[in-house]
Design a protein around this motif. Sequence first.
Motif, PDB file in Angstrom:
ATOM      1  N   LEU A  57       3.372  10.236  -9.502  1.00 60.08           N
ATOM      2  CA  LEU A  57       2.804  10.349 -10.843  1.00 60.08           C
ATOM      3  C   LEU A  57       1.939  11.586 -10.992  1.00 60.08           C
ATOM      4  N   TYR A  58       1.080  11.858  -9.992  1.00 60.94           N
ATOM      5  CA  TYR A  58       0.106  12.935 -10.103  1.00 60.94           C
ATOM      6  C   TYR A  58       0.496  14.210  -9.360  1.00 60.94           C
ATOM      7  N   GLY A  59       1.424  14.079  -8.409  1.00 67.03           N
ATOM      8  CA  GLY A  59       1.713  15.207  -7.541  1.00 67.03           C
ATOM      9  C   GLY A  59       0.811  15.156  -6.328  1.00 67.03           C
ATOM     10  N   LEU A 118      -4.607  14.093  -4.046  1.00 70.04           N
ATOM     11  CA  LEU A 118      -5.700  14.274  -3.085  1.00 70.04           C
ATOM     12  C   LEU A 118      -7.000  14.648  -3.792  1.00 70.04           C
ATOM     13  N   THR A 119      -6.889  15.502  -4.813  1.00 68.38           N
ATOM     14  CA  THR A 119      -8.077  15.873  -5.584  1.00 68.38           C
ATOM     15  C   THR A 119      -8.677  14.660  -6.266  1.00 68.38           C
ATOM     16  N   MET A 120      -7.816  13.817  -6.805  1.00 67.96           N
ATOM     17  CA  MET A 120      -8.256  12.625  -7.532  1.00 67.96           C
ATOM     18  C   MET A 120      -8.977  11.643  -6.616  1.00 67.96           C
ATOM     19  N   ILE A 121      -8.386  11.359  -5.445  1.00 68.37           N
ATOM     20  CA  ILE A 121      -9.027  10.376  -4.571  1.00 68.37           C
ATOM     21  C   ILE A 121     -10.328  10.931  -3.987  1.00 68.37           C
ATOM     22  N   ASN A 122     -10.395  12.238  -3.777  1.00 66.80           N
ATOM     23  CA  ASN A 122     -11.652  12.855  -3.338  1.00 66.80           C
ATOM     24  C   ASN A 122     -12.716  12.703  -4.412  1.00 66.80           C
ATOM     25  N   VAL A 134       0.841  -1.202   0.000  1.00 64.37           N
ATOM     26  CA  VAL A 134       0.000   0.000   0.000  1.00 64.37           C
ATOM     27  C   VAL A 134       0.872   1.247   0.000  1.00 64.37           C
ATOM     28  N   ASP A 135       1.925   1.247   0.813  1.00 58.48           N
ATOM     29  CA  ASP A 135       2.833   2.395   0.860  1.00 58.48           C
ATOM     30  C   ASP A 135       3.442   2.662  -0.513  1.00 58.48           C
ATOM     31  N   GLU A 136       3.847   1.587  -1.177  1.00 58.92           N
ATOM     32  CA  GLU A 136       4.451   1.729  -2.503  1.00 58.92           C
ATOM     33  C   GLU A 136       3.439   2.271  -3.508  1.00 58.92           C
ATOM     34  N   ARG A 137       2.207   1.793  -3.429  1.00 56.97           N
ATOM     35  CA  ARG A 137       1.169   2.249  -4.354  1.00 56.97           C
ATOM     36  C   ARG A 137       0.888   3.734  -4.151  1.00 56.97           C
ATOM     37  N   VAL A 138       0.727   4.150  -2.906  1.00 58.01           N
ATOM     38  CA  VAL A 138       0.432   5.550  -2.620  1.00 58.01           C
ATOM     39  C   VAL A 138       1.604   6.435  -3.043  1.00 58.01           C
ATOM     40  N   ALA A 139       2.818   6.004  -2.745  1.00 62.20           N
ATOM     41  CA  ALA A 139       3.996   6.784  -3.118  1.00 62.20           C
ATOM     42  C   ALA A 139       4.091   6.929  -4.637  1.00 62.20           C
TER      43      ALA A 139
END
Length: 326
Positions: free
Chosen positions: A94-96, A101-105, A84-89
């Motif tokens: 990739l997106y900044g 944060l905007t994307m996951i919201n 999970v840490d690797e995925r989030v990082a």
Amino acid sequence: MRNKKITISLCALITLSAGCASNQTTTVSNATEPFFTVGDTTISKGDIYEYMKLQNLDSGIIAMAETDLVNQLVPVTDEMNATVDERVAADKELYGEETFLTMINYYGFADEQAYRDAYLTNIQITELTKQYVEDNWDAMIEKYNPRKAVVLSFVETTSDTESDETTEGDEATTSQAQQDAQAAYEALSSGEKDLQTIIDEYDLTAEAEPQLYTTEDTSLTNLVRTYIQTNQPGYSTPVYDDSNGTPTYYVVYLADIDPNNFKDEVLEELASNNAVAEESDQYYLKSNGFFVYDQMILDALRTNYNDYLTEEQAVPSEVVETTATE
């Protein structure tokens, strides 16, 4: 079910215990207590509760039941958290940070932790599906017959097709694609050249490393898939197939037909198969006593998720089939 988004908490309406009770309409305590007021209108806790029950009524309930179930059956490991840490990082890189944060919201996650929790749940569900495949290994192998192979494609071009056209008295000629496929087969089967050399020499898009294919692999034509499913290890003579709309000569290297030799890959592949994942979900929910106490929710599940319910609560299959054909 994969990648479910849980938006409303209705956990009080479901249970994963083995207990039984008559179906009823559930209520919330202090239902008449005001929740909010707009002008002359007062909305009570009971009003809100009934509204919540109508949201994501079937898929949301199944998603929450699965989440509860995997939390009981699949312990979270350090390796899972690291994934999970690797995925989030990777997403943040990739997106900044701000765009992430905007994307996951946008996709319904309140914050980064909610996103992490959902991703971790998917990992747990995948692990549980792998366990289901392993527990039913012989049946799964018989159904999906996983094998490892390399498929080389020599595609005919317009000029190849034109070269096949002969005038009266001329001897028939073979296309360049057929000649290349035959030459490649002879070089490979004799050991004169290896797969990577052939791929480079003919500028093919294949990978030299054998890939896993099953009976349901949609990346292959029926003819090539059938060859892989029914032959012994080794190289095939060129197989002609134009069923995908493009005349092509295939040379197949069947590397391994014993799934026990690449079991981890099989578990990963079948765990990502939607049909297997749903079969696993249904088995674990039913075997762990998934029981719904609210009649409205039960009716909704019977319509779209009848196979997830125990025999006691599910509508008999013949009734479902009859209704579907009416």
